[in-house]
Design a protein around this motif. Structure first.
Motif, short mmCIF file in Angstrom:
data_model
loop_
_atom_site.label_atom_id
_atom_site.label_comp_id
_atom_site.label_asym_id
_atom_site.label_seq_id
_atom_site.Cartn_x
_atom_site.Cartn_y
_atom_site.Cartn_z
N GLY A 11 24.58 -74.08 78.75
CA GLY A 11 25.05 -72.80 79.28
C GLY A 11 24.26 -71.62 78.76
O GLY A 11 24.70 -70.49 78.89
N GLY A 12 23.08 -71.86 78.16
CA GLY A 12 22.29 -70.78 77.59
C GLY A 12 22.24 -70.89 76.08
O GLY A 12 22.82 -71.81 75.49
N SER A 13 21.57 -69.95 75.44
CA SER A 13 21.41 -70.03 73.99
C SER A 13 22.72 -69.73 73.29
O SER A 13 23.56 -68.97 73.77
N CYS A 14 22.90 -70.35 72.13
CA CYS A 14 24.08 -70.08 71.33
C CYS A 14 23.66 -69.90 69.88
O CYS A 14 22.59 -70.32 69.46
N ALA A 15 24.52 -69.23 69.14
CA ALA A 15 24.29 -68.97 67.73
C ALA A 15 25.07 -70.00 66.92
O ALA A 15 26.30 -70.06 67.02
N ALA A 16 24.37 -70.80 66.15
CA ALA A 16 25.02 -71.89 65.42
C ALA A 16 24.81 -71.75 63.92
O ALA A 16 23.75 -71.32 63.46
N TRP A 17 25.83 -72.09 63.18
CA TRP A 17 25.78 -72.09 61.71
C TRP A 17 26.61 -73.25 61.20
O TRP A 17 27.70 -73.51 61.69
N LEU B 108 30.56 -77.17 61.66
CA LEU B 108 29.68 -76.49 62.60
C LEU B 108 30.43 -75.38 63.32
O LEU B 108 31.52 -75.58 63.85
N PHE B 109 29.82 -74.19 63.35
CA PHE B 109 30.33 -73.07 64.13
C PHE B 109 29.28 -72.73 65.17
O PHE B 109 28.13 -72.45 64.83
N ALA B 110 29.66 -72.71 66.43
CA ALA B 110 28.73 -72.42 67.52
C ALA B 110 29.37 -71.42 68.48
O ALA B 110 30.47 -71.66 69.00
N VAL B 111 28.69 -70.30 68.69
CA VAL B 111 29.20 -69.25 69.56
C VAL B 111 28.06 -68.74 70.43
O VAL B 111 26.88 -69.03 70.18
N SER B 112 28.40 -67.97 71.45
CA SER B 112 27.38 -67.36 72.28
C SER B 112 26.50 -66.44 71.44
O SER B 112 26.98 -65.76 70.54
N ALA B 113 25.21 -66.42 71.74
CA ALA B 113 24.28 -65.55 71.01
C ALA B 113 24.19 -64.16 71.62
O ALA B 113 23.41 -63.34 71.15
N CYS C 80 22.84 -57.58 73.98
CA CYS C 80 21.71 -57.91 73.11
C CYS C 80 21.97 -59.23 72.40
O CYS C 80 23.11 -59.69 72.30
N LYS C 81 20.92 -59.84 71.87
CA LYS C 81 21.05 -61.10 71.14
C LYS C 81 21.33 -60.81 69.66
O LYS C 81 20.70 -59.94 69.06
N VAL C 82 22.27 -61.57 69.10
CA VAL C 82 22.63 -61.37 67.70
C VAL C 82 21.64 -62.08 66.78
O VAL C 82 20.94 -63.00 67.18
N HIS C 83 21.61 -61.62 65.51
CA HIS C 83 20.74 -62.19 64.48
C HIS C 83 21.60 -62.56 63.28
O HIS C 83 22.61 -61.90 62.99
N TRP C 84 21.17 -63.56 62.52
CA TRP C 84 21.96 -64.05 61.40
C TRP C 84 21.77 -63.18 60.16
O TRP C 84 20.65 -62.78 59.82
N GLU D 18 25.96 -61.92 54.25
CA GLU D 18 27.36 -61.70 54.61
C GLU D 18 27.90 -62.74 55.59
O GLU D 18 29.02 -62.61 56.09
N THR D 19 27.10 -63.78 55.86
CA THR D 19 27.51 -64.88 56.73
C THR D 19 28.07 -64.32 58.04
O THR D 19 29.22 -64.57 58.42
N SER D 20 27.23 -63.58 58.73
CA SER D 20 27.67 -62.94 59.97
C SER D 20 26.53 -62.92 60.98
O SER D 20 25.36 -63.01 60.63
N TRP D 21 26.91 -62.77 62.25
CA TRP D 21 25.95 -62.54 63.32
C TRP D 21 25.96 -61.04 63.62
O TRP D 21 26.99 -60.48 63.98
#
Length: 503
Positions: free
Chosen positions: A432-438, A445-450, A457-461, A465-468
């Motif tokens: 379904g497109g790129s996702c942000a995974a940690w 595993l945590f996987a959310v939309s990027a 805009c696209k999020v960055h890690w 602070e363990t955040s997007w």
């Protein structure tokens, strides 16, 4: 990494319950920081019906992660206000901020643990290239009639000065979390209804209805005291966003005490230094220079502050590490008042938020009472000066455009879930497109939309602070997608592992 601030670590939140059911009120305030709490107290004391909701805990936002410093000047320089607005506005800024500090002092007299104290602000340059800023402030404050002193040098352990040192006497410091708790209790005692852990999920500005997970609130007036207003608003295009990192060192044997004061050392390190005492322990607090969120190495930024603190105060393990976000008004002044949607907003405080937040609350309280404060006309959100603010507006638009183009036309990382080790993060290709995974240190595993839910805009890690974090307008999200701060209202959509290319 634990990123609790020294303020949050040494003072409690008041412990109000979450909203339970629908409500109607005269004024709804969104945000439990210094702006919202001051306003709630003022309106409740006027006999107004007030409801305040806070997404997390009272003081858990920027207020509880600030420096606790109060001053009548500006971190960005009063000389910039003079060049853009003129000397009369400089005098107005100083007068409003001085009155706000006096207001905080008055409220603090009956408070426990706030520790209000008067102290000097000491501003100087560590390198000749920064001396022009200091000289500009000396001249501007002199013209504004502000009291000031000058020194030729600075004492160790503070970084040495490269030129004349500016000293502003009679500034102040507080424990901001303790002050926020005091304001909350005073507001509640005056009749305001406060609710923690109550996040605004949807805001209908026309109907004046705010939806939360546990009830809807209908109000005659809505005030967004959220540091930056929620939703999509024009002011977001005018405000550059920054994060700064801080450490609190426990004072020990062999360390030199800089003494009471707000110390701003301008240079590559960009240090702000102060001390704080709590429960018999003294701390030296060092704050570093600003960084654009989502577009910097958070770990390197924090390590730079720790290294600078070690150079001046010794290799002491920090007891607290934290950061805070700020938003700069395009023309040097904040945005305070009713915006085009009919809601009141208060934003663009830069790193001067404790004092500006108090100014904002007092102005909005007056406006809600039917008055038209002179200073409010300067800060109205609808203002737009292409001359005064063009540079900042263009820079912020460029940041957004650059982030959108870079992240949508290039691949930052191509990873498979099977290779994502505990503690690692990545942008993962999915059906379904790129996702942000940690993957957490425990292996979960945590996987959310990027894609940021604010403007795409696209999020960055952010590894500290363990955040997007979104580089465009500063929205920040937990690994599970929950909104932490910023203009975004909706969380990042959760992606299920079975839909990802796990290889």
């Amino acid at each position: 990494m634990n990123t609790q601030s020294v303020w949050r670590g040494t003072a409690p939140s008041p412990g109000f319950g979450m909203l339970n059911g629908d409500l109607g009120t005269e004024v709804l305030i969104i945000g439990g920081g210094i702006t919202g709490l001051t306003l709630a107290m003022l309106l409740a004391r006027q006999g107004r019906q007030v409801v305040l909701i806070e997404a997390d805990e009272i003081g858990s936002g920027t207020t509880g992660h600030s420096t606790g410093n109060l001053y009548e000047t500006l971190s960005g320089g009063l000389h910039t206000i003079r060049s853009g607005w003129g000397e009369q506005v400089v005098r107005q800024v100083v007068a409003e901020r001085r009155a706000a500090i006096e207001f905080i002092e008055e409220q603090s007299r009956a408070a426990t643990g706030v520790g209000f104290r008067r102290c000097p602000l000491v501003l100087y340059a560590m390198s000749p290239s920064q001396q022009g800023f200091v000289d500009g402030e000396i001249d501007t404050l002199l013209r504004a009639g502000a009291q000031q002193e000058r020194r030729s040098s600075i004492d160790a352990p503070l970084p040495p000065a490269a030129g004349p040192v500016l000293v502003l006497p009679n500034q102040a410091q507080i424990q901001p979390q303790a002050y926020a708790t005091h304001l909350a209790r005073q507001a509640a005692a005056a009749g305001a209804s406060l609710h923690e852990h109550t996040r605004a999920l949807q805001i209908d500005a026309r109907a004046k209805i705010v939806e939360t997970a546990t009830g809807a609130i209908t109000a005659r007036e809505i005030v967004m005291a959220t540091h930056t207003p929620k939703g999509i608003r024009f002011v977001h295009a005018e405000m550059p966003v920054h994060r700064e990192y801080a450490v609190a060192l426990p004072f020990g044997a062999g360390m030199s005490d800089p003494g009471p004061g707000i110390f701003w050392a301008l240079g590559d390190e960009g240090l702000s230094i102060r001390t704080y005492d709590a429960d018999g322990q003294r701390f030296v607090i060092c704050v570093g220079r600003e960084h654009p969120p989502g577009a910097h190495n958070a770990k390197a930024a924090l390590m730079a502050v720790e290294a600078a603190a070690a150079r001046h105060f010794g290799a002491v393990q920090p007891a607290f590490r934290w950061s805070a976000q700020n938003y700069h008004g395009a023309d040097g002044l904040p945005y305070i008042g009713r915006d085009s949607t009919g809601c009141f907003i208060a934003t663009g405080f830069a790193t001067d938020g404790l004092t500006w937040g108090t100014v904002a609350a007092r102005l909005i309280a007056e406006e809600l009472s039917g008055s038209s404060p002179a200073f409010a006309s300067l800060c109205k959100p609808s203002r737009l000066s292409l001359i005064k603010g063009a540079k900042s507006i263009l820079e912020e638009v460029a940041v957004t455009a650059k982030s959108l183009v870079k992240d949508y036309l290039t691949h930052r990382q191509e990873e498979k879930l099977s290779s994502l080790a505990p503690g690692d993060s990545a942008i993962i290709d999915s059906d379904g497109g790129s996702c942000a995974a940690w993957r957490s240190p425990q292996g979960e595993l945590f996987a959310v939309s990027a894609v940021c839910t604010h403007m795409g805009c696209k999020v960055h890690w952010n590894s500290v602070e363990t955040s997007w974090d979104c580089p465009c307008h500063g929205s920040r999200f937990r690994p599970d997608g929950t909104v932490i701060e910023g203009p975004a209202l909706r969380p990042l959509a959760v992606r299920h592992p079975r839909s990802l290319k796990s290889g």
